[in-house]
Motif scaffolding. Structure first.
Motif, short mmCIF file in Angstrom:
data_model
loop_
_atom_site.label_atom_id
_atom_site.label_comp_id
_atom_site.label_asym_id
_atom_site.label_seq_id
_atom_site.Cartn_x
_atom_site.Cartn_y
_atom_site.Cartn_z
N LEU A 1 85.30 11.54 -18.11
CA LEU A 1 85.91 11.48 -16.79
C LEU A 1 86.88 10.32 -16.63
O LEU A 1 87.33 10.04 -15.53
N ASP A 2 87.17 9.59 -17.70
CA ASP A 2 88.11 8.46 -17.60
C ASP A 2 89.41 8.84 -18.29
O ASP A 2 89.56 8.69 -19.50
N PRO A 3 90.38 9.35 -17.53
CA PRO A 3 91.61 9.85 -18.15
C PRO A 3 92.54 8.76 -18.65
O PRO A 3 93.56 9.06 -19.25
N THR A 4 92.24 7.49 -18.38
CA THR A 4 93.12 6.42 -18.84
C THR A 4 92.84 6.02 -20.28
O THR A 4 93.65 5.37 -20.91
N ARG B 1 94.64 -0.57 -23.16
CA ARG B 1 93.33 -0.08 -22.75
C ARG B 1 92.49 0.07 -24.01
O ARG B 1 92.66 1.02 -24.78
N LYS B 2 91.56 -0.87 -24.24
CA LYS B 2 90.76 -0.83 -25.46
C LYS B 2 89.92 0.44 -25.51
O LYS B 2 89.27 0.82 -24.54
N GLY B 3 89.95 1.09 -26.66
CA GLY B 3 89.26 2.37 -26.81
C GLY B 3 87.79 2.23 -27.16
O GLY B 3 87.30 1.17 -27.51
N THR B 4 87.11 3.34 -27.05
CA THR B 4 85.70 3.41 -27.43
C THR B 4 85.59 3.49 -28.94
O THR B 4 86.44 4.09 -29.62
N LEU B 5 84.54 2.91 -29.49
CA LEU B 5 84.31 2.95 -30.92
C LEU B 5 83.64 4.28 -31.29
O LEU B 5 82.59 4.61 -30.76
N TRP B 6 84.28 5.03 -32.18
CA TRP B 6 83.73 6.30 -32.66
C TRP B 6 83.42 6.18 -34.15
O TRP B 6 83.92 5.29 -34.84
N SER B 7 82.61 7.09 -34.63
CA SER B 7 82.29 7.08 -36.06
C SER B 7 82.15 8.51 -36.58
O SER B 7 81.94 9.45 -35.81
N PHE B 8 82.26 8.64 -37.89
CA PHE B 8 81.99 9.91 -38.56
C PHE B 8 81.63 9.61 -40.01
O PHE B 8 81.93 8.52 -40.53
N ILE C 1 96.09 9.06 -19.73
CA ILE C 1 97.19 9.61 -18.93
C ILE C 1 98.38 8.67 -18.81
O ILE C 1 99.50 9.12 -18.55
N TYR C 2 98.18 7.36 -18.97
CA TYR C 2 99.29 6.43 -18.84
C TYR C 2 99.82 5.96 -20.19
O TYR C 2 100.74 5.15 -20.25
N ALA C 3 99.23 6.44 -21.27
CA ALA C 3 99.56 5.90 -22.59
C ALA C 3 100.98 6.26 -23.00
O ALA C 3 101.39 7.42 -22.94
N GLN C 4 101.73 5.22 -23.42
CA GLN C 4 103.05 5.43 -24.00
C GLN C 4 102.96 5.45 -25.52
O GLN C 4 103.61 6.24 -26.19
N THR C 5 102.13 4.55 -26.07
CA THR C 5 101.90 4.51 -27.51
C THR C 5 100.41 4.28 -27.77
O THR C 5 99.64 4.03 -26.84
N HIS C 6 100.04 4.33 -29.04
CA HIS C 6 98.64 4.23 -29.42
C HIS C 6 98.50 3.27 -30.60
O HIS C 6 99.29 3.34 -31.55
N GLY D 1 103.50 27.82 -0.59
CA GLY D 1 104.63 27.43 0.25
C GLY D 1 104.66 25.98 0.64
O GLY D 1 105.66 25.52 1.23
N PHE D 2 103.61 25.22 0.37
CA PHE D 2 103.53 23.86 0.85
C PHE D 2 103.56 22.82 -0.26
O PHE D 2 103.72 21.64 0.00
N GLY D 3 103.40 23.26 -1.48
CA GLY D 3 103.61 22.38 -2.61
C GLY D 3 102.57 21.29 -2.76
O GLY D 3 101.47 21.37 -2.23
N TYR D 4 102.96 20.25 -3.48
CA TYR D 4 102.05 19.13 -3.70
C TYR D 4 102.87 17.88 -4.01
O TYR D 4 104.03 17.94 -4.41
N SER D 5 102.24 16.72 -3.80
CA SER D 5 102.88 15.44 -4.05
C SER D 5 102.76 15.06 -5.51
O SER D 5 101.87 15.52 -6.23
N ALA D 6 103.64 14.16 -5.92
CA ALA D 6 103.55 13.62 -7.27
C ALA D 6 102.32 12.73 -7.40
O ALA D 6 101.88 12.09 -6.45
N ASP D 7 101.72 12.73 -8.57
CA ASP D 7 100.60 11.83 -8.85
C ASP D 7 100.63 11.50 -10.34
O ASP D 7 101.61 11.76 -11.03
N GLU D 8 99.53 10.91 -10.85
CA GLU D 8 99.54 10.49 -12.24
C GLU D 8 99.63 11.66 -13.21
O GLU D 8 100.02 11.49 -14.36
N PHE D 9 99.24 12.86 -12.75
CA PHE D 9 99.29 14.04 -13.62
C PHE D 9 100.58 14.84 -13.44
O PHE D 9 101.01 15.51 -14.37
N PHE D 10 101.13 14.81 -12.24
CA PHE D 10 102.36 15.54 -11.93
C PHE D 10 103.39 14.54 -11.42
O PHE D 10 103.39 14.18 -10.24
#
Length: 1015
Positions: free
Chosen positions: A248-251, A341-348, A277-282, A635-644
């Motif tokens: 649930l953390d889209p950042t 934004r520091k990422g979570t540590l994953w493993s495999f 959602i805000y990432a420009q690079t990784h 007919g009523f549309g929507y406002s801009a947000d972080e996704f649109f």
């Protein structure tokens, strides 16, 4: 339900408020994956916890470790974190071992009216877990707590808990394993902090947060602890239960592939993830130690890294076999802030060089055997636990006395590329002074059992110690030999006196050269006919030949239609797969450069769905980017947000999608934007379509498909659109397919009907390219027309006249004779005198073992066609946690055949046992149905029900003879009039012994469903 029109000002308010509604903020997350040390790190905001006492447990439920404590052990995170709102969600995994009192997530102080805590209570209390909003013992009574019902979860087993508090409705809720377990007035609980409540709020800035401990100890294990500053929705709770808190953390980077803690990962895998959602690079970091990757920065030298990349994938290069890797993706925002934004540590863990090749007991033979010490003992795992073999002589092979030319031979189902073998020698207590264990062995192999090739040198097999700690088998290098047979020609034993020889266990390891791990898994049902099927490619494959057909034998012998692929995937539509069919498929791995150029794979099966969903409206909700009007434009549309990032001003019509949940005067204020109270059977929510025509403009909502849709898939010829009108609706309904208009042809009054209607459109009559659908619109025309429609599951069906038809005359596995080896549809099972625990896939044997037609045996079977009724819970211990264990299948049916059996109260099961069809038997048509079965026994009430979309249909007539020792026919008849409101809905059957069961046992057999078309 509100029936008045949604006026323009309501939609203006909707437009203004959309930006303010965002995703729930994860304010703290303790993965508890450290495994060592005395600090529990918060992966989100640095609210690290100090650990006192306790121990680390590895692995954890969803990570590398978990924390276990008792007595005074605690994790203290200091005064943070505190929600920025008066809303709250707490989530964690736990094993509760505590027989008495304990606290989890304690952020409160004695005497204070602020804070929260979770009270764990023993079996003598009326609730095992209580969610308290407010300070510790700060109010005079305990009645305002939110409580789970007793028995909500089992001590000693992992369970996922989520607690939410919504300040606007003053409601607290507790979810167990993703589901809200209702408990009368206590769960959900309203009136905790508001008028009449005892609490002054959840924010207690002065109190330390104890993940465990605080006022009371907690005896148990914790993992994956998280806090949000909003009350999660049921869908979000389910996502956290299934995918973890970061879902649930889209950042942050999320949805790692390979999944966290995945094993057997191909060494040439490419890492990928869903970007924040805000990432420009990784910035990507990969290494072989948790510490190195966790602490890695852009200046680190001891990890592999890729900085500033724009792609959300990374190829680390060939990886080491059997090595565990850790990786992290830091998301970097665009300028000017360039926040990292520091990422979570994953493993495999990477695949091993070779894998164990299972051997059936019947494929092990020997020169001679002494009594029950047969050669199958060397491959059936008896006496073997992990790598340790027991000293029990009954779990080993022993040749007959006087065997002068002893040998053991093993036959594989297919040719294998063998890497090595492991041999556990004879390990009886008398091994030290008798020495039956084999010593010198000449090993040879063959493709056909006639021509043999010997290994260059004989092998000496080490002597076993003759005790229960024997865990050092002899490894013999087989040099990647191609073989279907391996023979051990025994030259001598360790005693050297008696010509008698013994071996405990043999395991073979080979390269994984065959296709494996089918997806969809073999036996899967309700598969889209245009699904992309994948598999794990064979190690040496250069290309793949895929065969598919409804003819299983044609697939097995390679005469079925085939396609070639350079990737390990295939679109089922390549084979013109139809809806409602069982399809068999296999993959042959091909490499002309190898000595063995083709490795013919196993035959898998899948069953395709009886319809294809265009839109089932289940994925829409209150939050962006999943609001329905962001997909179905209005007919009523929507406002801009972080996704649109760009505002959509509306389509210029009077259409409005979704209920008004933002206006205080709306009856749906702070509720659900989707309709949940009125849906077609089996659906969770439908889409509201408000309309108000002015200026001669029709109201219309439009959806554009990013990927063009092929509406001929699976033989589709009919588009089905269910809708429900309101009594004051006016106007004429229409749709547009790729801009081609189709007007509703039936009675105009249907748009104002208070019952669900299904509009079925013959796609052949629509003048557009049905194989390339890019746009679908729904509208209402007519000057001044106004009202509200509910739209539900839009589907494609293969029958133009009725939108799908029923399977009649029989029911899949209605005689319960179809019992198979798990994962197979061709290898049958014989239960003998035993019986299963329940039905469905992986039905565990409760008594006896299953003998399979391929000569093997097992402790579980597959019983297709049936599953346990969802939400049912029996009275036996075995039934409380396993939804398919609702009765048994055994040889007690008509003429000694198999039947389903359910127990009654006299046999300790007053809840009875109910099962139902695993898949739809087709859709309700215009006509009459007859449902029958035979039954005998003494447990009542007998249940025999026909359901449409999950709703029980009331029969027109029934036949219910009294139960006796003889099988008698029970029947239900359903005339067309009783089915009118269910047309087009999927049919299923439910049967068994119902609730409040009395008597002993009742058996059920020979279930049939017949249909007679209406006029």
């Amino acid at each position: 339900m509100c029936k008045k029109l949604m006026c323009a000002i309501v939609f203006i308010m909707m437009l203004c408020f959309t930006v303010s509604i965002t995703h729930a903020d994860l304010i703290a997350y303790w993965p508890l994956d450290e495994g060592t040390g005395d600090v529990a790190h918060d992966a989100v905001n640095g609210n690290d916890g100090q650990i006192t006492g306790g121990t680390w447990v590895t692995p954890g439920k969803m990570g590398a470790a978990a924390y276990e404590g008792s007595g005074g052990d605690e994790i203290n995170c200091g005064p943070g974190p505190a929600p920025l709102t008066q809303d709250l969600t707490l989530a964690w995994w736990m094993i509760d071992n505590h027989p008495e009192y304990g606290t989890i997530m304690d952020k409160s102080v004695t005497g204070s009216g602020y804070g929260y805590n979770m009270l764990v209570r023993g079996p003598g209390e009326d609730s095992p877990l209580r969610f308290r909003i407010g300070g510790w013992q700060s109010y005079g009574g305990w009645g305002e707590e939110c409580r789970l019902p007793q028995g909500a979860y089992s001590d000693g087993q992992w369970v996922h808990i989520v607690c939410t508090y919504d300040s606007l409705t003053d409601t607290a809720s507790i979810y167990v394993n993703g589901e809200l377990l209702e408990n009368g007035d206590y769960n959900p609980k309203t009136g905790i902090a508001g008028a009449g409540g005892y609490c002054d709020g959840i924010n207690n800035l002065d109190a330390d947060l104890f993940l465990r401990g605080g006022e009371e100890s907690f005896n148990g294990v914790l993992d994956e602890v998280a806090i949000w500053d909003q009350a999660l929705t049921p869908d979000e709770v389910l996502a956290v239960f299934t995918l973890g808190p970061l879902a649930l953390d889209p950042t942050k980077a999320n949805n790692p592939n390979p999944a966290d803690e995945a094993v057997d990962v191909p060494r040439d895998t490419v890492l990928d993830w869903t970007p924040g959602i805000y990432a420009q690079t990784h910035n990507v970091y990969v290494g072989t130690t948790w510490e190195d990757v966790n602490s890695a920065t852009t200046n680190s030298q001891n990890v592999q890294m890729s900085l500033g990349q724009t792609e959300n994938s990374y190829e680390p290069g060939p990886l080491a076999f059997d090595q565990t890797y850790y990786w992290r993706v830091d998301e970097v925002n665009a300028a000017p802030d360039n926040t990292v934004r520091k990422g979570t540590l994953w493993s495999f863990t990477v695949e091993p060089f070779s894998i164990m090749i299972p051997l059936d007991a019947g494929k092990a033979t020997a020169s001679t055997s002494a009594g029950k010490n047969t050669p199958d003992m060397t491959v059936n795992g008896s006496g073997l636990e992990g790598s340790t073999h027991s000293e029990d002589s009954d779990t080993m092979w022993l040749s007959a006395q006087g065997d002068m030319e002893p040998w053991l031979m093993y036959e594989f189902d297919q040719v294998q590329k063998l890497d090595h073998m492991l041999i556990w020698n004879s390990n009886t207590k008398s091994e030290l002074f008798i020495g039956w264990g084999i010593k010198e062995v000449n090993i040879e192999y063959s493709l056909d059992g006639v021509d043999w090739t010997a290994l260059p040198e004989s092998s000496e097999i080490s002597k076993a110690p003759g005790n229960a700690t024997y865990s050092d088998p002899q490894m013999v290098d087989l040099g990647l030999a191609l073989a279907k047979y391996v023979r051990l020609n025994i030259v001598s034993n360790w005693g050297g006196l008696l010509p008698q020889y013994g071996v405990s266990e043999v395991q073979f390891y080979g390269l994984p050269v065959y296709a494996r791990t089918a997806n969809p898994a073999s036996g899967s049902v309700n598969v889209r006919p245009d699904a992309v099927a994948t598999w794990r490619a064979g190690r040496e494959a250069a290309q793949h030949t895929i065969y598919a057909s409804t003819d299983e034998q044609a697939v097995a012998d390679g005469s079925a239609p085939s396609v070639s692929s350079m990737t390990n995937s295939v679109d089922l539509s390549s084979f013109d797969v139809q809806m409602g069919n069982t399809v068999y498929w296999k993959v042959d791995e091909v490499n002309e450069a190898e000595v063995q150029s083709v490795w013919a794979g196993p035959v898998w099966s899948l069953s395709t769905a009886t319809f294809v969903a265009v839109d089932d409206f289940e994925s829409y909700g209150n939050r962006s980017p999943n609001r329905p009007f962001q997909t179905w434009l209005d007919g009523f549309g929507y406002s801009a947000d972080e996704f649109f990032p760009v505002t959509y001003p509306g389509n210029g019509t009077g259409a409005g999608i979704g209920h008004d949940i933002w206006s205080p005067g709306s009856p749906y204020f702070d509720g659900s934007i989707m309709e949940t109270a009125s849906t077609i059977p089996g659906s969770r929510q439908s889409m509201p379509f408000y309309y108000a025509n002015t200026g001669g403009v029709a109201s219309e909502t439009q959806r554009t498909f990013t990927v063009p849709q092929n509406w001929t898939v699976g033989g589709a010829v009919t588009l089905s659109i269910p809708f429900l009108g309101q009594t004051d609706n006016t106007g004429t309904l229409y749709i547009k397919i790729n801009g081609v208009k189709v007007t509703y042809p039936d009675a105009a009054a249907d748009i104002a009907s208070g019952t669900w209607q299904t509009w079925k459109i013959d796609l052949a009559s629509v003048n557009t390219d049905i194989q390339n659908i890019t746009k679908l619109a729904i509208g209402v025309e007519g000057s001044g027309a106004a009202g509200m429609l509910l739209i539900d599951d839009i589907r494609l069906y293969p029958k133009a006249s009725d939108g799908g038809g029923p399977l009649t005359g029989s029911v899949p596995n209605g005689d319960f004779e179809g019992v198979f080896k798990p994962g197979w549809t061709t290898i049958t099972a014989d239960l003998g005198g035993g019986w299963t625990q329940g039905v469905g896939p992986e039905a565990i044997m409760d008594d006896g073992v299953a003998l399979f037609s391929d000569g093997t045996s097992g402790d579980s079977v597959d019983i297709p066609g049936w599953i346990g009724t969802a939400g049912w819970e029996g009275s036996y211990d075995r039934d409380t946690a396993f939804p398919n264990r609702q009765g048994s299948v055994q040889a007690s049916g008509v003429d000694g055949s198999y039947a389903f059996l359910a127990n009654g109260g006299a046999w300790g099961n007053p809840n009875g046992g109910l099962i139902e069809s695993a898949d739809s038997l087709g859709d309700v048509e215009n006509g009459s149905y007859t449902l029958t079965m035979v039954s005998n026994g003494g447990a009542t009430p007998v249940v025999l029900e026909l359901l449409a979309g999950g709703v029980v249909i009331t029969p027109s007539s029934s036949v219910d003879p009294p139960l006796t020792d003889d099988f008698q026919e029970f029947s239900r008849t359903y005339e067309a009039a009783s089915l009118a409101s269910f047309l087009g809905q999927p049919l299923t059957i439910r049967l068994g012994v119902g609730r409040n069961a009395e008597g002993t046992q009742t058996r059920f057999d020979n279930v049939t469903l017949s249909f007679e078309a209406g006029q």
